[in-house]
Write a protein that holds these residues in place. Structure first.
Motif, mmCIF file in Angstrom:
data_model
loop_
_atom_site.group_PDB
_atom_site.id
_atom_site.type_symbol
_atom_site.label_atom_id
_atom_site.label_comp_id
_atom_site.label_asym_id
_atom_site.label_seq_id
_atom_site.Cartn_x
_atom_site.Cartn_y
_atom_site.Cartn_z
ATOM 1 N N ILE A 237 -8.171 -21.386 -19.757
ATOM 2 C CA ILE A 237 -8.963 -21.521 -20.931
ATOM 3 C C ILE A 237 -8.674 -20.718 -22.327
ATOM 4 O O ILE A 237 -8.737 -20.938 -23.315
ATOM 5 N N ARG A 238 -8.686 -19.402 -21.602
ATOM 6 C CA ARG A 238 -8.217 -18.351 -22.707
ATOM 7 C C ARG A 238 -7.022 -18.468 -23.598
ATOM 8 O O ARG A 238 -6.888 -18.402 -24.670
ATOM 9 N N ALA A 239 -5.981 -18.868 -22.758
ATOM 10 C CA ALA A 239 -4.588 -18.911 -23.031
ATOM 11 C C ALA A 239 -4.246 -20.078 -24.055
ATOM 12 O O ALA A 239 -3.902 -20.184 -25.233
ATOM 13 N N GLN A 240 -5.100 -21.401 -23.609
ATOM 14 C CA GLN A 240 -4.792 -22.531 -24.244
ATOM 15 C C GLN A 240 -5.809 -23.029 -25.405
ATOM 16 O O GLN A 240 -5.659 -23.833 -26.141
ATOM 17 N N LEU A 241 -7.129 -22.317 -25.196
ATOM 18 C CA LEU A 241 -7.993 -23.073 -26.023
ATOM 19 C C LEU A 241 -8.645 -22.041 -27.079
ATOM 20 O O LEU A 241 -9.340 -22.313 -27.756
ATOM 21 N N GLU A 242 -8.349 -20.691 -26.958
ATOM 22 C CA GLU A 242 -8.963 -19.607 -27.754
ATOM 23 C C GLU A 242 -7.684 -19.175 -28.637
ATOM 24 O O GLU A 242 -6.728 -19.045 -28.190
ATOM 25 N N PRO A 243 -8.006 -19.043 -29.902
ATOM 26 C CA PRO A 243 -7.116 -18.392 -30.747
ATOM 27 C C PRO A 243 -6.706 -17.065 -30.226
ATOM 28 O O PRO A 243 -7.542 -16.301 -29.696
ATOM 29 N N PRO A 244 -5.451 -16.451 -30.405
ATOM 30 C CA PRO A 244 -4.462 -17.180 -31.329
ATOM 31 C C PRO A 244 -3.662 -18.080 -30.433
ATOM 32 O O PRO A 244 -3.804 -17.963 -29.186
ATOM 33 N N GLU A 245 -2.726 -18.891 -30.893
ATOM 34 C CA GLU A 245 -1.942 -19.915 -30.118
ATOM 35 C C GLU A 245 -1.026 -19.165 -29.526
ATOM 36 O O GLU A 245 -0.852 -19.207 -28.347
ATOM 37 N N PHE A 246 -0.019 -18.216 -30.168
ATOM 38 C CA PHE A 246 1.020 -17.424 -29.466
ATOM 39 C C PHE A 246 0.616 -15.933 -29.916
ATOM 40 O O PHE A 246 0.258 -15.758 -30.821
#
Ligand code: ZN
Length: 257
Positions: A237-246
């Motif tokens: 959830i943190r990696a995919q849904l919260e900014p930043p993307e990369f």
């Protein structure tokens, strides 16, 4: 880059995935396709037998399912004929599964200029080393790449409290509807079947497949980055849904592409 649809989920928008990729890598042609099973030239029963052979007999051992039962083959036939059928309680060997799908790809597209990403509802696992246990996976970066819509639910661990509560309820002898009640209590903190956030989450996994293809390394060590190799639902959830993307490094690489 070819995305193969998985028709049993309704909350995974393949057209949105394709336009997301077009935005990130405009120089690459993206196609979305029917499931690879739709292309098979083999008799359905032969193909079903191949799938049945990739079933994991026991997660504890690497023993192969060399002689699948008649019922197992029939079950696979049902899945091939009706791709939107539900599947549960079965795990497949990811590497063997990838090999079957490889044979279902158009032969003239099996070189490095094509990247195939196959979405499957089949839950698959890989063993860590020879003789080791199988672990469920969300994705397997290989040729072709596999991404499992069951794996995103089953592979990353749910919050620790979820399991603590589950054990507590079990010790009280409560079994009926426990999982459903727990899922309700921890709602939002994990990705569920056909989750409404599925498309957003899967953007990161197709980007991992892209980085695997381009740079042989799909992962990043930064937890905030879509390329983070998450083992917990909350990390997904943190990696995919919260900014930043990369992270900064991967943003720069993408810009330079
Ligand atoms: Zn990164």
């Amino acid at each position: 880059m070819h995305l193969y649809r998985e028709p049993s989920v309704t909350n995974l928008d393949f057209d949105e995935l394709a336009s997301y990729l077009e935005g990130k890598i405009p120089f690459v042609e993206i196609t979305t396709r029917r499931p690879p099973e739709a292309n098979h030239e083999l008799e359905t029963e032969r193909l079903a037998e191949k799938f049945a052979k990739t079933k994991v007999k026991s997660v504890e051992s690497p023993e192969k399912n060399s002689n699948p039962l008649y019922g197992e083959i029939k079950y696979e036939e049902g899945l091939i004929e009706n791709p939107s059928k539900d599947v549960s309680g079965v795990m497949y060997d990811g590497h063997l599964l990838s090999r079957i799908y490889h044979r279902l790809l158009p032969e003239e597209e099996t070189d490095a200029s094509h990247l195939h990403i196959i979405f499957t509802k089949r839950l698959f696992g890989t063993g860590k080393e020879k003789g080791g246990r199988y672990h469920a996976r969300v994705s397997l970066y290989s040729y072709p790449t596999l991404i499992s819509t069951s794996g995103i639910v089953e592979a990353p661990a749910k919050p620790k409290e979820f399991y603590r509560e589950k054990r507590r309820l079990a010790s009280l002898g409560e079994t009926g509807g426990t999982i459903e009640r727990l899922k309700e209590k921890f709602k939002g903190r994990f990705i569920d079947y056909d989750d409404e956030r599925l498309t957003e989450v899967m953007k990161g996994y197709v980007m991992q497949a892209l980085f695997y293809h381009l740079r042989s390394n799909p992962f990043c060590e930064k937890e905030c980055c879509r390329l983070y190799n998450a083992h917990w639902q909350e990390e997904v959830i943190r990696a995919q849904l919260e900014p930043p993307e990369f992270c900064e490094k991967h943003s720069n690489i993408l810009e330079e592409l």
